[in-house]
Scaffold this motif. Structure first.
Motif, short mmCIF file in Angstrom:
data_model
loop_
_atom_site.label_atom_id
_atom_site.label_comp_id
_atom_site.label_asym_id
_atom_site.label_seq_id
_atom_site.Cartn_x
_atom_site.Cartn_y
_atom_site.Cartn_z
N GLU A 88 6.80 -5.44 8.05
CA GLU A 88 7.58 -7.21 8.16
C GLU A 88 6.79 -8.11 8.52
O GLU A 88 7.33 -9.30 8.65
N ASP A 89 5.97 -7.45 9.49
CA ASP A 89 4.79 -8.49 10.00
C ASP A 89 3.47 -8.63 10.09
O ASP A 89 2.93 -7.20 9.53
N TYR A 90 2.44 -9.51 10.58
CA TYR A 90 0.47 -9.16 9.56
C TYR A 90 0.54 -9.89 10.58
O TYR A 90 0.95 -11.38 10.97
N LEU A 91 -1.12 -9.30 10.92
CA LEU A 91 -1.78 -10.23 11.44
C LEU A 91 -2.63 -10.79 10.01
O LEU A 91 -3.07 -10.44 8.95
N TYR A 92 -2.85 -12.07 10.34
CA TYR A 92 -3.01 -13.16 9.14
C TYR A 92 -4.38 -13.35 9.59
O TYR A 92 -4.29 -14.14 10.98
N PHE A 93 -5.90 -13.38 9.74
CA PHE A 93 -6.58 -14.65 9.26
C PHE A 93 -7.11 -15.51 8.58
O PHE A 93 -7.69 -14.97 7.35
N ALA A 94 -6.98 -16.38 8.84
CA ALA A 94 -7.41 -18.35 7.90
C ALA A 94 -9.00 -18.50 8.95
O ALA A 94 -9.16 -18.40 9.83
N TYR A 95 -9.56 -18.94 8.00
CA TYR A 95 -10.53 -19.15 7.77
C TYR A 95 -11.26 -20.51 7.30
O TYR A 95 -12.17 -21.48 7.62
N GLY A 96 -9.67 -20.99 6.29
CA GLY A 96 -10.30 -22.39 5.92
C GLY A 96 -9.52 -23.13 6.21
O GLY A 96 -8.97 -23.78 7.30
N SER A 97 -8.57 -23.56 5.26
CA SER A 97 -7.81 -25.26 5.58
C SER A 97 -6.90 -25.05 6.51
O SER A 97 -5.98 -25.39 6.68
N CYS A 98 -6.18 -23.74 5.92
CA CYS A 98 -5.15 -22.90 6.73
C CYS A 98 -5.09 -22.97 8.39
O CYS A 98 -4.27 -22.58 8.86
N MET A 99 -6.41 -23.26 8.88
CA MET A 99 -6.53 -23.30 10.15
C MET A 99 -6.07 -23.98 10.75
O MET A 99 -5.69 -24.55 12.28
N ASP A 100 -5.48 -25.53 9.45
CA ASP A 100 -4.76 -26.97 10.41
C ASP A 100 -3.18 -26.71 10.50
O ASP A 100 -3.20 -26.15 8.73
N ASP A 101 -3.08 -27.36 10.33
CA ASP A 101 -1.48 -27.21 10.35
C ASP A 101 -0.90 -28.16 10.08
O ASP A 101 0.75 -28.67 9.50
N ASP A 102 -1.38 -29.68 9.12
CA ASP A 102 -0.92 -30.43 8.75
C ASP A 102 -0.07 -30.00 7.20
O ASP A 102 0.38 -30.53 7.08
N ARG A 103 -0.54 -29.21 6.88
CA ARG A 103 0.18 -28.90 5.03
C ARG A 103 1.13 -27.91 5.82
O ARG A 103 1.89 -27.55 4.65
N PHE A 104 1.02 -27.32 6.63
CA PHE A 104 2.63 -26.26 7.64
C PHE A 104 3.32 -27.37 7.06
O PHE A 104 4.79 -27.24 6.79
N LYS A 105 3.04 -28.28 8.36
CA LYS A 105 4.22 -29.26 8.70
C LYS A 105 4.70 -29.80 7.02
O LYS A 105 5.99 -30.27 7.45
N LYS A 106 3.67 -30.57 6.44
CA LYS A 106 4.75 -30.70 5.41
C LYS A 106 5.88 -30.18 4.52
O LYS A 106 6.22 -30.75 3.72
N ALA A 107 5.11 -29.09 4.34
CA ALA A 107 6.04 -27.67 4.16
C ALA A 107 6.69 -27.52 4.46
O ALA A 107 7.20 -26.39 4.02
N LYS A 108 7.92 -28.12 5.73
CA LYS A 108 8.36 -27.05 6.36
C LYS A 108 7.73 -25.60 7.09
O LYS A 108 9.48 -25.47 6.93
N ILE A 109 7.16 -25.07 6.92
CA ILE A 109 7.10 -24.18 7.47
C ILE A 109 5.92 -23.71 8.94
O ILE A 109 5.83 -21.90 9.35
N VAL A 110 5.68 -24.61 9.20
CA VAL A 110 4.96 -24.48 10.66
C VAL A 110 5.50 -23.65 11.31
O VAL A 110 4.53 -22.97 12.60
N HIS A 111 7.16 -23.14 11.84
CA HIS A 111 7.31 -22.76 12.28
C HIS A 111 6.85 -21.06 12.34
O HIS A 111 7.25 -20.19 13.40
N CYS A 112 6.53 -20.97 11.09
CA CYS A 112 5.51 -19.87 10.44
C CYS A 112 4.00 -18.69 11.20
O CYS A 112 3.72 -18.34 10.70
#
Length: 286
Positions: A132-156
């Protein structure tokens, strides 16, 4: 005599039968060939001929180990009684195309086939269905939270575990985006650093869309990497499906990587990345 073998199920790293290959050299962790992968009425998956891409690993084995694999796969060279046929076929890796044996379910045994394996990758299928949950390795733009905030998903993406180091891989801008190159990990040696998050299924659903998985841009993959100095298995990441020659990323995209990695990735790695952007693409960053 040495033989190459492509494995896609319980012989892969971390799986129940991998001990048979523990002393055999791994040629490629990221390998693929044409076929289709299905669940069976037992624990293991089965591969048949097809036009899709099946993902797995390639090992070099001795005659003795090959005989043990034949026994495991119930392959004796008799199509009337065998469960699997062993055939030499073309296997693709990030470095080359080579010939390797692959075990294919014989036609007479197709009644054991169940539903298709997610993304034709047994390790991804298992992880997504069993956890139900995972370790996720981000190496590109997903290291930055700007698009997370715009998508309202930053809480994840608030549960940052720390710095991940993926040995044996190189960061390349091998994904052809609408405006420039996007990041990819290529099994060409070296090391790639990234941020490792603990995410849930909501975060996974977002990533599958963002990475264009259904469109065939990136595919989910399971890796082993060092997290804060300790080796961890069954870590999720995303890898480009159709790799292009490296393309210059946009300034915005490159800044997302550098900004997102600052404070978690090593100073040496960030300096190396800036040097790559300068030397290959004439991009300058402070």
């Amino acid at each position: 005599m040495a033989h190459n073998v492509f494995v896609y199920g319980t012989l892969r790293k971390g799986e129940r039968n991998h001990h048979l290959l523990a002393d055999s050299p791994c040629i490629a962790e990221q390998a693929w060939t044409n076929g289709q992968l299905f669940a069976t009425d037992s624990y293991y998956p089965a591969m048949i001929l097809g036009e899709d891409l099946v993902y797995g690993e390639v090992y070099t084995v001795t005659d003795e180990i090959l005989a043990q694999l034949d026994e495991l796969e119930n392959h004796k060279g008799d199509p009337e009684t065998d469960l699997y046929d062993r055939k030499a076929t073309a296997i693709h890796t990030d470095s080359e195309t080579l010939q390797a044996f692959v075990y294919l379910l014989v036609d007479k045994q197709h009644e054991v086939l169940g539903g298709p394996i997610l993304y034709n990758d047994w390790k991804v299928h298992r992880l997504f269905n069993e956890k139900e949950d995972y370790l996720y390795f981000a190496y590109g733009s997903c290291m930055d939270d700007d698009r997370f905030k715009k998508a309202k998903i930053v809480h994840c993406f608030q549960n940052l575990i720390g710095r991940g180091v993926l040995d044996g891989y190189t960061l390349k801008f091998a994904m052809k985006g609408a405006k420039g190159g996007a990041a990819d990990i290529v099994e060409h040696g070296g090391a790639v650093e990234g941020k490792v998050y603990h995410i849930n299924k909501e975060g996974l659903a977002y990533l599958l869309i963002r990475e264009g998985v259904e469109a065939g841009h990136y595919r989910p993959a399971i890796i082993s990497c060092h997290i804060n100095g300790e080796l961890s298995d069954n870590v999720l990441t995303f890898i480009v499906c159709d790799k292009a020659e490296e393309l210059k990323p946009t300034d915005i995209y490159a800044n997302e990587i550098l900004r997102g990695g600052t404070g978690t990735l090593s100073e040496a790695y960030l300096a190396q990345l800036k040097e790559k952007l300068k030397n290959q693409f004439n991009m300058l960053f402070d």
